[in-house]
Design an enzyme around this catalytic site. Structure first.
Site, PDB file in Angstrom:
ATOM      1  N   ASN A 284     152.758 -14.417  -3.331  1.00 32.71           N
ATOM      2  CA  ASN A 284     152.625 -15.783  -3.775  1.00 32.71           C
ATOM      3  C   ASN A 284     153.102 -16.719  -2.732  1.00 32.71           C
ATOM      4  OD1 ASN A 284     155.576 -14.888  -3.932  1.00 32.71           O
ATOM      5  ND2 ASN A 284     156.059 -16.928  -4.551  1.00 32.71           N
ATOM      6  N   HIS A 285     153.373 -16.166  -1.334  1.00 30.20           N
ATOM      7  CA  HIS A 285     153.639 -17.191  -0.364  1.00 30.20           C
ATOM      8  C   HIS A 285     152.523 -16.979   0.681  1.00 30.20           C
ATOM      9  CE1 HIS A 285     158.016 -18.053   0.036  1.00 30.20           C
ATOM     10  NE2 HIS A 285     157.975 -17.215  -1.042  1.00 30.20           N
TER      11      HIS A 285
ATOM     12  N   ARG B 166     160.842 -20.047 -12.147  1.00 30.56           N
ATOM     13  CA  ARG B 166     160.025 -20.294 -11.043  1.00 30.56           C
ATOM     14  C   ARG B 166     159.236 -21.553 -11.026  1.00 30.56           C
ATOM     15  NH1 ARG B 166     160.445 -15.847  -7.184  1.00 30.56           N
ATOM     16  NH2 ARG B 166     161.163 -13.950  -7.915  1.00 30.56           N
TER      17      ARG B 166
ATOM     18  N   HIS C 201     158.465  -9.359  -4.708  1.00 27.01           N
ATOM     19  CA  HIS C 201     158.599 -10.590  -5.135  1.00 27.01           C
ATOM     20  C   HIS C 201     160.063 -11.057  -5.375  1.00 27.01           C
ATOM     21  CE1 HIS C 201     157.298 -14.258  -6.781  1.00 27.01           C
ATOM     22  NE2 HIS C 201     157.363 -14.077  -8.011  1.00 27.01           N
TER      23      HIS C 201
ATOM     24  N   ASP D 197     153.857 -11.352   0.794  1.00 28.27           N
ATOM     25  CA  ASP D 197     154.884 -12.114   1.016  1.00 28.27           C
ATOM     26  C   ASP D 197     155.071 -11.629   2.699  1.00 28.27           C
ATOM     27  OD1 ASP D 197     154.807 -13.749  -1.184  1.00 28.27           O
ATOM     28  OD2 ASP D 197     157.079 -13.223  -1.504  1.00 28.27           O
TER      29      ASP D 197
ATOM     30  N   ASP E  42     158.467  -7.068   0.124  1.00 30.19           N
ATOM     31  CA  ASP E  42     158.299  -8.491   1.064  1.00 30.19           C
ATOM     32  C   ASP E  42     158.886  -8.125   2.449  1.00 30.19           C
ATOM     33  OD1 ASP E  42     158.070  -9.269  -1.795  1.00 30.19           O
ATOM     34  OD2 ASP E  42     158.887 -11.309  -1.356  1.00 30.19           O
TER      35      ASP E  42
ATOM     36  N   ASP F 131     156.786 -16.769   5.891  1.00 30.42           N
ATOM     37  CA  ASP F 131     157.646 -17.898   5.560  1.00 30.42           C
ATOM     38  C   ASP F 131     158.951 -17.254   5.500  1.00 30.42           C
ATOM     39  OD1 ASP F 131     156.044 -19.567   4.891  1.00 30.42           O
ATOM     40  OD2 ASP F 131     155.662 -19.444   2.826  1.00 30.42           O
ATOM     41  N   ARG F 132     159.907 -18.196   5.582  1.00 29.90           N
ATOM     42  CA  ARG F 132     161.396 -17.829   5.558  1.00 29.90           C
ATOM     43  C   ARG F 132     161.862 -17.146   6.913  1.00 29.90           C
ATOM     44  NH1 ARG F 132     164.101 -20.144   1.052  1.00 29.90           N
ATOM     45  NH2 ARG F 132     162.986 -19.143  -1.113  1.00 29.90           N
TER      46      ARG F 132
ATOM     47  N   HIS G  22     152.041  -7.778  -6.582  1.00 32.52           N
ATOM     48  CA  HIS G  22     153.162  -8.615  -5.836  1.00 32.52           C
ATOM     49  C   HIS G  22     154.252  -8.786  -6.768  1.00 32.52           C
ATOM     50  CE1 HIS G  22     155.519 -10.731  -3.354  1.00 32.52           C
ATOM     51  NE2 HIS G  22     155.435 -11.775  -4.176  1.00 32.52           N
TER      52      HIS G  22
ATOM     53  N   HIS H 162     158.348 -11.335   4.740  1.00 31.82           N
ATOM     54  CA  HIS H 162     158.914 -12.660   5.402  1.00 31.82           C
ATOM     55  C   HIS H 162     159.188 -12.861   6.740  1.00 31.82           C
ATOM     56  CE1 HIS H 162     158.881 -14.482   1.332  1.00 31.82           C
ATOM     57  NE2 HIS H 162     159.406 -13.466   0.807  1.00 31.82           N
TER      58      HIS H 162
END
Length: 307
Positions: A110-111, A207, A234, A78, A50, A81-82, A160, A52
């Site tokens: 998944n993002h 989750r 992940h 990923d 990731d 995001d974040r 992922h 991010h």
């Protein structure tokens, strides 16, 4: 379109015009649509977890691992995001993909979905930087074309999240219609959301999507597909990577000091020609003149879920 010039601007964190982003995303879709659900990659190759949106740490990753001009890479998703530089991070990887298509493989995380990016920062970042959601829509359309996995020398499977009770063989992944928003359940969802754990058999994931799977599931998947290793991302790993199940699975995490507060180191995994594994550990970039891995105020408090 001068990719080298755009890459230089992105690496400096400069604003990229909306029209340029549109062209980049359109060209990326035309390239990615011809790639398989499961990409075939040769060794040697560096596997990255990731990112991010931590652009300056992504630049460190390339500096520490040879750079895409000289090395081959797989990114396990990923990208956004974040962090506060999701757009720049994703665009840099897209530019590298267009500039060196055989040197970089991009796998969906998944993002990389419309629903998740609406909640965890990417959408708000685009609105803050452009005043409209057009660039967010362009990027989401690219997400739909990203591969679901990769296979290295027919012996290492990259994904992922993890495994799915609906998937026994890698060939079954090749039959999925990936060009869509990630469903809330089913094989495609599981590949992006599932996690390894010390469980006896498949269990529902806390989750709220995907499954927990244990050593038995990993061993069965390795045996049925005649492979030696599953690499995935992940999950935050404080040490940068974590091997499980007698070395049959490894989690790689490449966002140091995740969320600008977790204090973890990051890692990448290089697979050599003899399939040996070499990990490179790196720390977060220290803030300089307000640039780098530093806390930057946002206008909207981001929700927490499982780190």
């Amino acid at each position: 379109m001068d990719l080298d010039k755009i890459i230089s601007l992105i690496r400096q964190g400069k604003h990229i015009h909306e029209e340029t982003v549109y062209t980049l995303c359109l060209n990326a879709q035309e390239l990615l649509i011809n790639e398989a659900n499961v990409s075939k990659v040769d060794t040697p190759v560096t596997i990255c977890g990731d990112i991010h949106g931590q652009l300056h740490d992504l630049l460190t990753l390339f500096d520490k691992s040879g750079g895409v001009e000289n090395s081959r890479y797989i990114f396990l998703g990923d990208f956004v995001d974040r962090g506060f530089y999701s757009l720049e991070s994703f665009l840099l990887l897209l530019c590298y993909k267009l500039r060196y298509p055989d040197r970089i493989s991009l796998i969906r995380g998944n993002h990389e979905t419309r629903q998740i990016t609406k909640v965890y920062g990417f959408y708000d970042e685009i609105m803050r930087k452009y005043g409209n959601s057009n660039v967010w829509r362009y990027c989401c359309e690219v997400f739909d074309y990203l591969s679901l996995g990769a296979v290295i020398d027919n012996k290492i499977f990259c994904v992922h999240g993890g495994l799915s009770p609906d998937i026994n063989t890698i060939d079954e992944i090749r039959d999925i219609d990936r060009k869509q928003e990630v469903p809330h359940e089913g094989a495609m969802c599981d590949l992006l959301w599932s996690d390894p754990d010390e469980v006896m058999t498949w269990s529902l994931s806390p989750r709220g999507a995907g499954f927990l799977f244990g050593k038995n599931e990993v061993d069965n998947f390795l045996y049925k597909n005649d492979i030696e290793l599953i690499t995935r991302a992940h999950q935050l790993v404080m040490e940068g990577y974590k091997e499980m199940f007698d070395g049959g699975l490894v989690t790689v995490w490449s966002a140091p000091n995740y969320c600008y507060r977790c204090g973890n180191v990051a890692a990448v995994l290089r697979i050599e020609d003899d399939l040996s594994r070499n990990y490179t550990i790196f720390d977060a970039v220290q803030a300089q003149n307000g640039v780098g891995n530093a806390i930057i105020p946002t206008k909207k408090v981001q929700m927490d879920y499982f780190l």
